[in-house]
Each structure stands twice: as structure tokens, then as C-alpha cells.
Design a protein around this motif. Structure first.
Motif, mmCIF file in Angstrom:
data_model
loop_
_atom_site.group_PDB
_atom_site.id
_atom_site.type_symbol
_atom_site.label_atom_id
_atom_site.label_comp_id
_atom_site.label_asym_id
_atom_site.label_seq_id
_atom_site.Cartn_x
_atom_site.Cartn_y
_atom_site.Cartn_z
ATOM 1 N N HIS A 34 4.334 9.180 2.677
ATOM 2 C CA HIS A 34 3.511 8.031 3.041
ATOM 3 C C HIS A 34 2.151 8.560 3.474
ATOM 4 C CE1 HIS A 34 6.771 5.083 2.922
ATOM 5 N NE2 HIS A 34 7.531 6.090 3.318
ATOM 6 N N CYS A 35 1.158 8.402 2.612
ATOM 7 C CA CYS A 35 -0.181 8.921 2.890
ATOM 8 C C CYS A 35 -1.228 7.979 2.316
ATOM 9 C CB CYS A 35 -0.383 10.296 2.254
ATOM 10 S SG CYS A 35 0.624 11.575 2.985
ATOM 11 N N ALA A 36 -2.357 7.923 2.978
ATOM 12 C CA ALA A 36 -3.536 7.197 2.491
ATOM 13 C C ALA A 36 -3.223 5.740 2.166
ATOM 14 C CB ALA A 36 -4.151 7.906 1.292
ATOM 15 N N GLY A 37 -2.361 5.131 2.949
ATOM 16 C CA GLY A 37 -2.062 3.724 2.757
ATOM 17 C C GLY A 37 -1.198 3.416 1.555
ATOM 18 N N ALA A 38 -0.503 4.414 1.015
ATOM 19 C CA ALA A 38 0.355 4.208 -0.149
ATOM 20 C C ALA A 38 1.614 5.054 0.003
ATOM 21 C CB ALA A 38 -0.368 4.586 -1.431
ATOM 22 N N VAL A 65 2.634 6.255 -7.499
ATOM 23 C CA VAL A 65 1.910 5.755 -6.332
ATOM 24 C C VAL A 65 2.272 4.281 -6.220
ATOM 25 C CG1 VAL A 65 -0.331 5.406 -5.245
ATOM 26 C CG2 VAL A 65 0.055 7.407 -6.690
ATOM 27 N N MET A 66 2.816 3.907 -5.050
ATOM 28 C CA MET A 66 3.338 2.560 -4.872
ATOM 29 C C MET A 66 2.716 1.876 -3.666
ATOM 30 S SD MET A 66 7.366 3.380 -5.503
ATOM 31 C CE MET A 66 7.825 1.662 -5.430
ATOM 32 N N ASP A 67 2.653 0.564 -3.721
ATOM 33 C CA ASP A 67 2.256 -0.230 -2.570
ATOM 34 C C ASP A 67 3.392 -0.133 -1.557
ATOM 35 O OD1 ASP A 67 2.383 -2.858 -0.968
ATOM 36 O OD2 ASP A 67 0.354 -2.854 -1.802
ATOM 37 N N PRO A 68 3.094 0.230 -0.297
ATOM 38 C CA PRO A 68 4.160 0.452 0.673
ATOM 39 C C PRO A 68 4.862 -0.825 1.126
ATOM 40 C CG PRO A 68 2.044 0.673 1.728
ATOM 41 C CD PRO A 68 1.779 0.498 0.262
#
Length: 107
Positions: A34-38, A65-68
Motif C-alpha cells: 500500500h503506497c502512494a494512495g494505491a 495497480v489498484m484503487d484501494p
């Protein structure tokens, strides 16, 4: 597994020859950062079970890269050294913070 993908992700996956089956394997066996808002899901060769070792070259280094929040795949790419790059990313989502500053006029 039913997972949503952005149009950008679908385009990039076709350009980079990443199949839907590969995405499922990355989600099943990959490491989550979980880094940089993703949410970044990275599949290293050592994460693959023994029965998938023959597919190692094709699967190693795939990163999603996924939306958290919404579990939508934003993009996908291959980079065998992506794990180290992801770990260096800022832990905060600067874009959200910047938007908040702009809302208050203190940019």
C-alpha cells in the motif's frame, strides 16, 4: 473471480500481453503493498507455487495497480524490479492532500 478494470488497464494489458489468467494468478499469489494512495500487487518468481514454475518467465514481475477502496485495477505492467521501486514510493497520497490545500486556497 469477477474484478473490475478501468479502460486504461484493459488497454495496457492488451499492449503488454498480460492475460486475465495472469491477473488472477497475480491476485492469488502476489504480494500487496500500500503506497502512494494505491494498492500494488507484485508477483515475484519465489511467490509462485512449484506447479507454476514452468510459467515463471511469463508471470514474473507482473504488477497490478489498484484503487484501494473500490478494488478496481487501474493499470498493469511488467517489471522484475518493481518490488524495490514500489517500496521507495511515498507512503501518502500527495494528490489528495494537494487537492485539499487548493480547496482552502493555501497552495
Amino acid at each position: 473471480m469477477s474484478l473490475e478494470m478501468s479502460l486504461h488497464a484493459v488497454t495496457r494489458m492488451s499492449q503488454r500481453a498480460i492475460s486475465a489468467e495472469a491477473v488472477e494468478l497475480v491476485l492469488r499469489y502476489g504480494r500487496v503493498f500500500h503506497c502512494a494512495g494505491a494498492r500494488h500487487v507484485f508477483l515475484a518468481a519465489r511467490d509462485l507455487p512449484d506447479d507454476l514454475r514452468r510459467q515463471r518467465e511469463r508471470l514474473e514481475g507482473i504488477t497490478l495497480v489498484m484503487d484501494p477502496v473500490w478494488d478496481v485495477i487501474i493499470t498493469a505492467y511488467r517489471n522484475k524490479a518493481a518490488s524495490a521501486r514500489i517500496k521507495r514510493l511515498d507512503k501518502q497520497d500527495r494528490s489528495r492532500r494537494k487537492r485539499g490545500w487548493l480547496a482552502f486556497g493555501t497552495a
